[in-house]
Design an enzyme around this catalytic site. Structure first.
Site, PDB file in Angstrom:
ATOM      1  N   LYS B  78       0.853  -1.201   0.000  1.00  0.00           N
ATOM      2  CA  LYS B  78       0.000   0.000   0.000  1.00  0.00           C
ATOM      3  C   LYS B  78       0.883   1.243   0.000  1.00  0.00           C
ATOM      4  O   LYS B  78       1.902   1.274   0.707  1.00  0.00           O
ATOM      5  CB  LYS B  78      -0.909  -0.016   1.244  1.00  0.00           C
ATOM      6  N   SER B 158      -9.853   2.170   2.624  1.00  0.00           N
ATOM      7  CA  SER B 158      -8.923   2.866   1.751  1.00  0.00           C
ATOM      8  C   SER B 158      -7.914   1.945   1.055  1.00  0.00           C
ATOM      9  O   SER B 158      -7.282   2.363   0.092  1.00  0.00           O
ATOM     10  CB  SER B 158      -8.153   3.903   2.567  1.00  0.00           C
ATOM     11  N   SER B 182     -10.322   0.013   6.976  1.00  0.00           N
ATOM     12  CA  SER B 182      -9.699   0.084   5.652  1.00  0.00           C
ATOM     13  C   SER B 182      -8.983  -1.175   5.173  1.00  0.00           C
ATOM     14  O   SER B 182      -8.545  -1.230   4.034  1.00  0.00           O
ATOM     15  CB  SER B 182      -8.724   1.248   5.594  1.00  0.00           C
TER      16      SER B 182
END
Ligand code: MG
Ligand code: ZN
Lengths: 490, 492, 95
Positions: B78, B158, B182
């Protein structure tokens, strides 16, 4: 913030009458640590730009603070030295504002729950009076970096070497009433910090900085609006800044104006304070507990351990010097003002006449050091040499007058006082036969004076002088005096 | 043998050990998959050269018999994790060009264990979002589509690049971060597994901070076991993070015995919210039945403050974010938009560099911390957190683990909820309580809905009891049967 | 507690985000909706509740006082949009 002082302080004159100055101080003292408060970068003064900077200090993304244990201990140590309340639970907060020398956009500080609470500092004033100054709190926080404005025509350069260095902010109550008191307080606070070894008190390098809050009021009236004068970096400037600012405020009020609460900067070149444009905007610091850190907790055992390691502090030392050595308050106060001076004195006094030692250290040595702008650590006359001189006086080897010559020789040339006295023939004449011969000679040569002296015994002094001159100052003046009295039958 | 990209991490580990294929082959297969799937917009930065070099090193290690726990496994990272010398954007324009001179603790742990980085994954800007639509680099497309529809769906957020890349077989696993859900919510809507560990289990050092008291990194992978393998490597006690906890990281795989006889599973009644789709309720009941069949005891519990979790979160998270994001000022890194003085430089840079959702949250956070409002909002929310944490403590007197749905619905269409912040925030309604209380939560793929979209179930554990979550999670996973792979419509 | 245009202007200024005039009013509306929604917390009596200070029940970690970092100015300033001689540079700040 309430003052704890009840009596009215010294007053100054204005056009409409007398005014009282009210002063409180916020002193930022750099903890004498090797590394910064929340990063492992060096806290040392003076390095190449951004050389003492970790990614934490630069506020890089994802960087996290880890606290320096030593800095915490030093804050507690200082709190104990200020006879203050130690808070066993305290919290680090973020103080949020934007400034180029504040890389994260917040300063880690302590707001509602500081590590140290209320304390007291006793401040000796020049006239011999002592005042109590209340300490409101001491908290730990990060220093900011430095912006340099004069390196480039339209840019400021930012150096973060100081960013994150551990500071103790020591906040006094508004208990000070004059420039002299403010300077004396700062001096005393510095002495305490230096005794404790928690801050070197070096104002030139910025390891101790004072923000001075000044307001004026009519005697006995309510507190006036205060202005905060930032970064006043010497004792002398503190006094200058207070005097200037008080006068400025009195002039405004007497001219029909009102004081605006603001932050001002002391301009040491002009000896003036001026409004700081950059701080004009109203601040809303949005304090909240730093979620990257947990509360700071200690137990009683930790506080007791720090307490047990405290050195004797100036006030206690002064009391002991007066009690054990029989010194007067003035000499004791002068001697304890710096730990080095007190230690020096104690070495000189050990096993000797303490009052004589104090007299020599305070008057001869300090006088000379002051004159040449030297610190006690730079004294050409060591404590051992000073002690030796005191011993030579005490045992009658030299007179006080000769001792001054010996001191001068040691100051300029160095050497062992006893050896100097020996090799240079400075010993006091103790041979009573030789002294008697000199006395007889003076009496024989001055029959008229002898007659006068018999009528007026104070004339003895003139004979002593003559004999001393004849012996090159080396006769014991006490012995000469007694002998003359005997011979003249007075 | 199935395609290399279809293997689980556990299977790939066996294959590499037995030299059925090389790390280089495994990595090439994934690099090709990444290249063919650019339509999904899952990656912000692809790093094939780094991947190939790491795979070559892995093959040497395998040859010399010194295989590490994640040896040769191609992973996505990420873009919230700082990776040394590799562009790190947090999905934001404001970190334009930022190449960190340091490596986050979690990614360092993974690389030290042999993981191969394929690239940096797209995400909601500064992890603020539940659909990956707030990224400066554009939305990520969910590899799943509704039956008979080619409407583009969100992959959750997210960690949307993470969920999409793992579901689409571009990466075998991915790192995620979870501040309000998330990891778990995107895992659920893409049919993969993901765990938010206990706060303090994984170091936050080197992860771009969103809300410091809530952020936690965790793994996302296609199986519960793969998450266990990854977490073992990611977790560590880190002296550089004051909130990282110094307790040993257990062998999670060893705890996956399949035996949950006598385990008490709590069902919190407050998670049955108004307007919850019938298929979510049905899935939950199915989950309860699976665990009962496996010998668990089902217990009704109450978490009375559940409905206050989301509003409390939307005070605490923006407040912390408003402060954490103050460092993006155009002075030391990233974007700079000039101004006539320092203040306008700040204002211009932050106006151009932050997207709308980030700006909105910074403003909320600034407002709730400002003079006169701090007690009414921030302190109030922190008090609610105390109550929410207390609810869990009381529930755990009666049970060992909690079972809930992960998300209130399946993946929705891109653009469907962007105009209504609060309806977007509601996607985290089941996940956010766990962050507020610092507890671990695992989302397990539990099947497809009537439209053919994946749904997930969430297991919530006691602090530092991730092992139980993996053990129970695997039981659900087996009962639900393997989630099929999405059709590769995106391949070019 | 309701947010008006001026409040948005003040808060945006505090947060150092330039806000064009025409966005102030809509943003006030958005903030008000969110704040009205979070105000449901007022339904809970929290007078006897301590605010949470940390989710982890551990004591603050401390490090020893040793210089372990720094001496990397080039890396510190490497990402800076403007600078000279390992300094960061900003438009001139007037004090
Ligand atoms: Mg202050
Ligand atoms: Zn301060």
């Amino acid at each position: 913030m309430a003052t704890t002082r009840t009596e009215t302080g010294p007053l100054i004159d204005g056009a409409t009458g007398k005014w009282e100055i009210v002063i409180g101080m916020e002193v930022h003292a750099q903890v004498l640590s090797k590394a910064k408060l929340f990063s492992g970068a060096s806290a040392e003064f003076g390095a190449d730009p951004n050389a003492h900077v970790s990614f934490i200090d630069a506020g890089m993304p994802g960087m996290l603070p880890v606290i320096n244990r030593f800095c915490v201990e030093q804050a507690v140590r200082t709190g104990l030295g200020l006879k203050a309340q130690i808070n066993k639970h305290s919290v680090f907060d973020r103080k949020n504002y934007f400034y180029p020398d504040l890389p994260s956009g917040y300063q880690i500080s302590q707001y509602k729950q500081p590590v140290v609470g209320e304390g007291i500092v006793l401040v000796d004033l020049p006239g011999g009076k002592t005042i109590e100054v209340g300490i409101e709190r001491l908290h730990l926080e990060q220093d900011a970096g430095k912006s340099l404005h004069d390196q480039h025509p339209d840019q400021s350069f930012v150096d973060l070497n100081r960013a994150g260095v551990a500071l103790m902010e020591i906040v006094s109550r508004p208990d000070l009433r004059s420039a002299e008191e403010a300077a004396a307080y700062l001096k005393k606070l510095r002495a305490i910090l230096r005794y404790l070894g928690t801050c070197d008190g070096n104002m030139e390098e910025g390891s101790m900085r004072a923000d001075v809050n000044v307001s004026v009021r009519k005697p006995g009236g309510p507190l006036g609006t205060r202005c905060e004068i930032k970064n006043v970096n010497s004792m002398r400037f503190v006094a200058q800044a207070v005097d200037y600012e008080a006068r400025r405020q009195i002039d405004i009020i007497e001219g029909g104006g009102t004081i605006k609460q603001e932050t001002r900067l002391f301009d040491s070149k002009k000896g003036e304070t001026r409004s700081m444009r950059s701080k004009e905007e109203a601040h809303d610091y949005r304090y909240f507990p730093d979620p990257d850190l947990l509360p700071l907790e200690f137990d009683d055992a930790f506080v007791a351990r720090v307490k047990a390691s405290l050195p004797e502090l100036p006030d206690d030392k002064k009391d002991r010097f007066m009690k054990d050595y029989g010194l007067n308050a003035y000499d004791a106060g002068v001697l304890v003002a710096e730990r080095e001076s007190a230690d020096f004195f104690e070495q000189v006094a050990r096993g000797r006449d303490a009052k004589l030692a104090a007299n020599w250290v305070v008057n001869e040595l300090f006088g000379r050091l002051n004159k040449e702008g030297k610190a006690i650590g730079e004294s050409p006359v060591s404590a051992a040499a000073m002690g030796s001189i005191v011993s030579l006086i005490s045992d009658g080897t030299i007179s006080g007058k000769i001792a001054k010559d010996v001191f001068e020789i040691v100051w300029t040339e160095g050497g062992d006082p006893a050896a100097i006295v020996e090799t240079r023939g400075m010993k006091q004449v103790t041979d009573m036969g030789a002294i008697e011969a000199a006395v007889d000679q003076v009496i024989a040569a001055n029959p008229q004076k002898v007659e006068q002296a018999k009528a007026k015994p104070s004339m003895v002094g003139w004979f002593v002088g003559q004999v001393m001159q004849a012996t090159g100052g080396k006769a014991n003046p006490q012995a000469v005096n007694e002998l003359i009295k005997k011979k003249l039958g007075i | 043998m199935s395609k290399l990209t279809d293997l689980s991490i556990a299977e790939a580990r066996e294959g590499l050990k037995n030299k059925a294929f090389s790390a280089a082959e495994l990595t090439e297969a994934h690099i090709r998959a990444v290249e063919k799937a650019r339509a999904l917009n899952a990656f912000i930065t692809e790093t094939p050269a780094i991947a190939r070099a790491a795979a070559a090193e892995s093959d040497k290690r395998i040859a010399s018999g010194t295989m590490r726990p994640l040896e040769g496994i191609p992973m996505g990272i990420k873009d919230l994790f700082c990776t040394k010398d590799v562009l790190t954007t947090a999905g934001s324009h404001i970190l334009d060009g930022f190449k960190p001179p340091y490596e986050s603790t979690v990614t360092r742990n993974m690389f030290n264990d042999g993981a191969v980085m394929l690239g940096k994954l797209n995400m909601d800007e500064f992890a603020m979002g539940s659909s990956n639509e707030t990224s400066y680099y554009g939305p990520v497309i969910n590899p799943w589509r509704r039956k008979g529809s080619d409407a583009k769906l969100v992959p959750g957020g997210s960690s949307g690049g993470s969920s999409a890349s793992v579901a689409a077989r571009l990466a075998m696993g991915a790192t995620g971060t979870d501040t309000g859900g998330s990891i778990r919510q995107p895992a659920a809507v893409t049919g993969i597994a993901g765990i938010k560990p206990t706060y303090g289990r994984c170091s936050r050092w080197g992860i771009v901070a969103f809300a410091s008291s809530l952020d936690q990194a965790g793994p996302m992978a296609r199986t519960v076991r793969d998450c266990a393998i990854m977490l073992k490597s990611m977790a560590s006690h880190d002296p550089l993070d004051s909130t990282s906890v110094d307790i040993p990281v257990p062998d999670y795989e060893a705890a996956m015995t399949g035996n949950i006889k006598g385990l008490r599973v709590g069902i919190p009644k407050e998670y049955r919210i108004d307007g919850m789709p019938a298929e979510i309720e049905a899935l939950w009941q199915k989950g309860i039945a699976w665990l009962k069949d496996a010998g668990a005891e089902i217990v009704d519990v109450s978490l009375p403050h559940t409905k206050y979790a989301l509003p409390a979160y939307y005070i605490v998270a923006p407040a912390e974010a408003s402060s954490n994001l103050a460092r993006y000022d155009g002075v030391r890194f990233g974007l700079r938009v000039p101004g006539k003085d320092i203040t306008s430089l700040y204002e211009n840079t932050r106006a151009a560099g932050f997207g709308r959702e980030v700006q909105r949250r910074i403003l909320i956070g600034t407002y709730v911390l400002s003079a006169g409002y701090y007690d009414a909002y921030y302190i109030k929310a922190q008090k609610l957190r105390t109550l929410i944490a207390r609810d869990f403590e009381e529930a755990y007197a009666k049970c060992d683990v909690l079972l809930t749905p992960t998300a209130p619905g399946p993946a929705f269409g891109i653009g469907e909820k962007t105009n209504d912040p609060i309806s977007m925030y509601l996607n985290d309604v089941f996940t956010v309580t766990v962050n507020l209380a610092g507890l671990p939560g695992l989302s397990v793929p539990a099947g497809l809905n009537s439209e053919g979209l994946p749904l997930g179930l969430q297991l919530i554990g006691k602090a530092f009891d991730e092992a139980t979550l993996f053990r129970v999670g695997e039981v659900i996973e087996k009962a639900a049967g393997a989630t099929p792979r999405p059709q590769s419509w995106w391949e070019v | 507690m309701s947010v008006d245009k001026e409040t948005v202007r003040r808060v945006a200024r505090l947060a150092r985000i330039a806000f064009p005039e025409e966005r102030l009013e809509p943003m006030a509306g958005e903030l008000n909706r969110i704040l009205a929604w979070v105000e449901q917390l007022n339904a809970v009596d929290t007078s006897m509740v301590e605010p949470m200070t940390s989710v982890v029940k551990v004591s603050l970690k401390m490090r020893e006082d040793a210089v372990t970092d720094g001496a990397k100015a080039p890396e510190v300033v490497r990402n800076a949009p403007s600078g000279e001689d390992n300094y960061f540079a900003v438009p001139k700040v007037v004090e």
